[in-house]
Design an enzyme around this catalytic site. Structure first.
Site, PDB file in Angstrom:
ATOM      1  N   GLU A 158      -6.775  30.405 -10.262  1.00  0.00           N
ATOM      2  CA  GLU A 158      -7.320  31.757 -10.118  1.00  0.00           C
ATOM      3  C   GLU A 158      -6.379  32.630  -9.305  1.00  0.00           C
ATOM      4  O   GLU A 158      -6.018  32.289  -8.180  1.00  0.00           O
ATOM      5  CB  GLU A 158      -8.694  31.708  -9.446  1.00  0.00           C
ATOM      6  CG  GLU A 158      -9.368  33.070  -9.360  1.00  0.00           C
ATOM      7  CD  GLU A 158     -10.767  32.991  -8.777  1.00  0.00           C
ATOM      8  OE1 GLU A 158     -11.214  33.990  -8.191  1.00  0.00           O
ATOM      9  OE2 GLU A 158     -11.406  31.925  -8.907  1.00  0.00           O
TER      10      GLU A 158
ATOM     11  N   LYS B  61     -19.175  30.158  -3.195  1.00  0.00           N
ATOM     12  CA  LYS B  61     -18.145  29.855  -4.194  1.00  0.00           C
ATOM     13  C   LYS B  61     -16.783  30.305  -3.689  1.00  0.00           C
ATOM     14  O   LYS B  61     -15.766  29.617  -3.872  1.00  0.00           O
ATOM     15  CB  LYS B  61     -18.481  30.540  -5.514  1.00  0.00           C
ATOM     16  CG  LYS B  61     -17.541  30.165  -6.676  1.00  0.00           C
ATOM     17  CD  LYS B  61     -16.381  31.117  -6.839  1.00  0.00           C
ATOM     18  CE  LYS B  61     -15.502  30.738  -8.021  1.00  0.00           C
ATOM     19  NZ  LYS B  61     -14.303  31.579  -8.134  1.00  0.00           N
TER      20      LYS B  61
ATOM     21  N   ASP C 125     -11.533  13.989  -4.056  1.00  0.00           N
ATOM     22  CA  ASP C 125     -12.593  14.216  -5.030  1.00  0.00           C
ATOM     23  C   ASP C 125     -13.245  15.562  -4.730  1.00  0.00           C
ATOM     24  O   ASP C 125     -14.217  15.658  -3.985  1.00  0.00           O
ATOM     25  CB  ASP C 125     -13.624  13.085  -4.943  1.00  0.00           C
ATOM     26  CG  ASP C 125     -14.676  13.175  -6.047  1.00  0.00           C
ATOM     27  OD1 ASP C 125     -14.750  14.213  -6.731  1.00  0.00           O
ATOM     28  OD2 ASP C 125     -15.435  12.202  -6.211  1.00  0.00           O
TER      29      ASP C 125
ATOM     30  N   HIS D  96      -6.893  41.395  -7.629  1.00  0.00           N
ATOM     31  CA  HIS D  96      -6.939  40.601  -8.854  1.00  0.00           C
ATOM     32  C   HIS D  96      -6.116  41.240  -9.966  1.00  0.00           C
ATOM     33  O   HIS D  96      -5.508  40.542 -10.775  1.00  0.00           O
ATOM     34  CB  HIS D  96      -8.382  40.436  -9.322  1.00  0.00           C
ATOM     35  CG  HIS D  96      -9.123  39.338  -8.631  1.00  0.00           C
ATOM     36  ND1 HIS D  96      -9.108  38.048  -9.063  1.00  0.00           N
ATOM     37  CD2 HIS D  96      -9.897  39.351  -7.520  1.00  0.00           C
ATOM     38  CE1 HIS D  96      -9.850  37.288  -8.268  1.00  0.00           C
ATOM     39  NE2 HIS D  96     -10.331  38.071  -7.320  1.00  0.00           N
TER      40      HIS D  96
END
Length: 741
Positions: free
Chosen positions: A83, A267, A283, A381
């Site tokens: 991202e 998130k 993991d 972005h």
């Protein structure tokens, strides 16, 4: 202590970043070489031993976030993430934190809980009492499963018993075995303990063991971290620091009140934590599950961070998150990328890695909600997305930033639009250089290096229009600027300067007298890479002067004068560089008392990739050193040169008929001979190996050696070879790249 404050890391090339990390001590020489050569990438054969049905390896970008200071120690943070904006944002958040005391973090205990669920209990209360009474026995039994763990100071620490009510109306017991797994994540260790002791627990409780596996809700491995940002440093061009602070605090309060916002808030935190977890071979799914489960464990789903103002009005951030990583065991031994990333972090224990992960999550959260409170999340972005789109559209290096700027300005950031922009700019560029005046080609030698100096054949290809010179008349001495090299040269400026010497020679031979002008020269050829840059510069300058003053030079005149310039630069050159620069044709070249140039009419451009090393090759030094060795053993060296001569002629035939397998074999053999005459280097050998492993049918150094470049023949693998070199930090060129603007 290594300093993680690295200004402008994003402006450096991939290779320069590797060099910088090695210079600062974050990378060993061996690790730096593994990045440059692509050996840090998990190979498919190794991946086949990790999971089932492997058909390949899927790549993700590995980036570095600098600037972190945690508990008084500096860190670089490796992040594997696709991202855009995450690495840049977290790096900036870490930079701002350095103005204070950096980050503080603590992991007081790091225990992993294994669960044994016992059902079909005759009397739950009696079963719980029986298990509690047998606690010492259970602990001893559990520690006996992995005795070495206890010998290392770790092992099973405690037993917890929880009473459960199932939907069926039946009651069950969950027995938690709390284990310190030292520096391992410990899943396999704990699962083995659970399975081994489950029968005895069932026997003691009078029930039946059901599930026997760890829990990923690692609330006995909580990490806390904090940071303070001075309010004055939060200010932007349009907002005062207090306004930015209050906007961040408001965003934090909204997340605490709204679970829909809290999910996105968390998130963002995991964007940072997961990227570090993936990079270090941990993991990340288990870490992600633990974080979200903990966020919703009590009192509804809540944000993992809290932002508030301290008594002095500064912004304070806190995070509490369960993280149980490992730095040994698992697939770490099979994944060279994970081992390398752990080495970059410099962490010495799993607890320290957990603390670093929490800090990265806190920094990423700050960056995200600061953007929301100020410019909006899309501004950062947009440009990063545009860069990704431009890369997908295969925009060449010389036009890359221009196309990115145009995409952002338009706001229509699509691959098809980037390709349209490329076509528009190629058309403009092609029209601009349609005249031969001021242009010259670079060169790639496929076969014949050094042998050509001794009158043997060499096979070479042009890099078309690699150099262009423009003249502007002005008062003063003849001067030259090369923006791409950040160089300028002036006749009469004094000091040893081969370029100025060549300028002076050209002015004298062309009899342009005292007329003053400035030449601005643009080149796509990196300096000292064995691609004929000095000859191409000479040819471009000669042609620009010829055009400006209408001298009427023929190609043979240009070639002869450029050869004189090459003699100034390299002593005893073969003449192939200036010949290719002048005629810009594939050729079989020989200069044995008389010049022979056999141009090759090819049906297609051969699929070659040129990769530039980090070592500059000095042609005059390499030619001189070969000449010394030739003088000591002339018969042996002449025999080698005769062999190279024959390969050059056979290579020309193979090139004409597009027999790339044969041509590749000849290139591979020639590389062995060039190594034998001591003009190859360990880095060039590693690059040749990387090209062949990536699918090239042939690969060898090109040019004089001692550094410089390699050329790889890639009939069915050009994209993969170029990608592997890019991943290793090497600049690449093809014959179709048109990089001069």
């Amino acid at each position: 202590m290594n300093d993680s404050r690295i200004s402008g890391l994003y402006r450096k090339t991939l290779g320069e970043r590797i060099d910088e990390l090695e210079r600062r001590g974050f990378l060993s020489a061996a690790d730096a070489d593994s990045l440059r050569t692509g050996q840090s990438v998990l190979a498919a054969v190794a991946a086949d031993k990790i999971i089932e049905n492997v058909i390949g390896v899927f790549g993700l970008p590995l980036g570095i976030a600098p600037n972190f200071r945690v508990n008084g120690r500096d860190y670089l943070v490796p992040m594997v993430v696709e991202e855009p904006s995450i690495v840049a944002a977290v790096s900036d958040a870490a930079r701002l934190a350095r103005s204070g005391e950096g980050f503080a973090a603590e992991c007081r205990e790091s225990l992993l809980a294994g669960q044994i669920h016992v059902t079909a209990l005759p009397n739950v209360e009696e079963s719980i009492a029986a298990l509690a009474a047998a606690k010492a026995e259970i602990l001893e039994l559990a520690d006996g499963v992995h005795p070495r763990l206890k010998q290392r100071g770790a092992g099973v620490r405690d037993i917890e018993i929880r009473r459960l009510a199932l939907a069926s109306g039946e009651e069950a017991i969950a027995v938690h075995v709390l284990a310190d797994t030292a520096d391992a994540m410990g899943a396999n260790l704990v699962n083995t303990i659970c399975e081994r002791i489950a029968p005895r627990l069932a026997e003691i409780s009078g029930g039946q063991s059901a599930l026997r596996i760890l829990t990923n809700l690692t609330d006995r491995s909580l990490v806390t971290a904090g940071v303070r940002y001075e309010r004055a440093r939060l200010a932007t061009a349009t907002l005062a620091g207090e306004a930015v602070r209050d906007g961040i605090i408001l965003a934090s309060e909204i997340a605490a009140a709204d679970p829909y916002r809290a999910a996105t808030h968390n998130k963002g935190i995991m964007n940072g934590i997961d990227a570090l977890a993936v990079a270090t071979g941990n993991d990340w799914r288990a870490i992600e599950a633990a974080a979200h489960a903990y966020a919703g464990f009590r009192n509804g789903y809540r944000p993992l961070t809290r932002w508030f103002a301290d008594a002095d009005g500064n912004l304070v951030g806190k995070i509490t998150v369960p993280i149980k990583p490992g730095i040994v065991g698992g697939t770490l031994g099979a994944n060279p990328g994970a081992r390398l990333s752990l080495a970059i972090t410099g962490v010495r224990s799993a607890k320290e890695l957990a603390e670093l992960m929490a800090v990265v999550g806190l920094a990423q959260n700050f960056a995200a909600i600061r953007a929301l409170a100020t410019t909006g999340i899309q501004r950062g972005h947009m440009r990063l997305h545009a860069r990704s789109v431009a890369s997908s559209a295969d925009i060449p290096a010389s036009l890359f930033e221009e196309v990115v700027d145009a995409l952002v300005a338009e706001g229509d950031i699509k691959v098809w639009r980037a390709r349209e922009m490329l076509a528009e700019r190629h058309a403009d560029w092609a029209a601009d250089v349609s005249s031969p005046a001021g242009c010259a080609a670079g060169k790639v030698i496929l076969l014949g290096e050094h042998a050509a100096v001794y009158g043997r054949h060499a096979l070479a290809l042009p890099i078309p229009n690699a150099v262009r010179a423009n003249i502007e008349l002005r008062d003063g001495p003849l001067a030259l600027t090369i923006p791409e090299w950040r160089e300028s040269h002036t006749i009469g400026a004094g000091g040893p300067d081969r370029v100025s010497d060549a300028l002076s020679l050209i002015g004298k031979r062309l009899n342009i007298g005292a007329r003053g002008f400035e030449i601005e020269l643009h080149t796509s050829l990196p300096r000292g890479m064995g691609l004929g840059s000095s000859a191409a510069i000479a040819v471009a300058i000669i042609r620009a002067i010829d055009s400006q003053f209408e001298l009427g030079l023929e190609d043979a005149d240009v070639n002869a004068l450029a050869f004189e310039c090459e003699q100034l630069a390299h002593g005893t050159p073969s003449g192939i560089d200036n010949a290719v620069a002048t005629y810009a044709e594939p050729m079989l070249f020989r200069n044995n008392d008389s010049l022979t140039i056999e141009t090759l009419d090819l049906a297609e451009l051969p699929p070659v990739i040129v990769a530039c090393s980090r070592e500059i090759g000095l042609t005059h030094e390499m030619v001189r050193s070969v000449r010394r060795r030739h003088a000591r053993q002339p018969k042996r060296y002449d025999a080698l040169f005769d062999e190279i001569d024959e390969m050059s002629r056979q290579g020309a035939q193979a090139l004409r008929r597009r027999d790339y397998v044969v041509l590749g074999d000849l290139m591979n053999i020639c590389q062995g001979l060039l190594n034998a005459i001591q003009v190859s280097t360990p880095e060039l050998e590693a690059m040749v190996s990387l090209a062949r492993k990536s699918g090239a049918v042939g690969a060898k150094l090109t040019g004089a050696g001692g550094g410089g470049s390699i050329v790889a023949l890639c009939p069915d693998s050009a994209a993969s070879v170029r990608d592997r070199f890019a991943a290793a930090g090497y600049r690449t060129l093809t014959l179709e790249d048109r990089n001069v603007g």
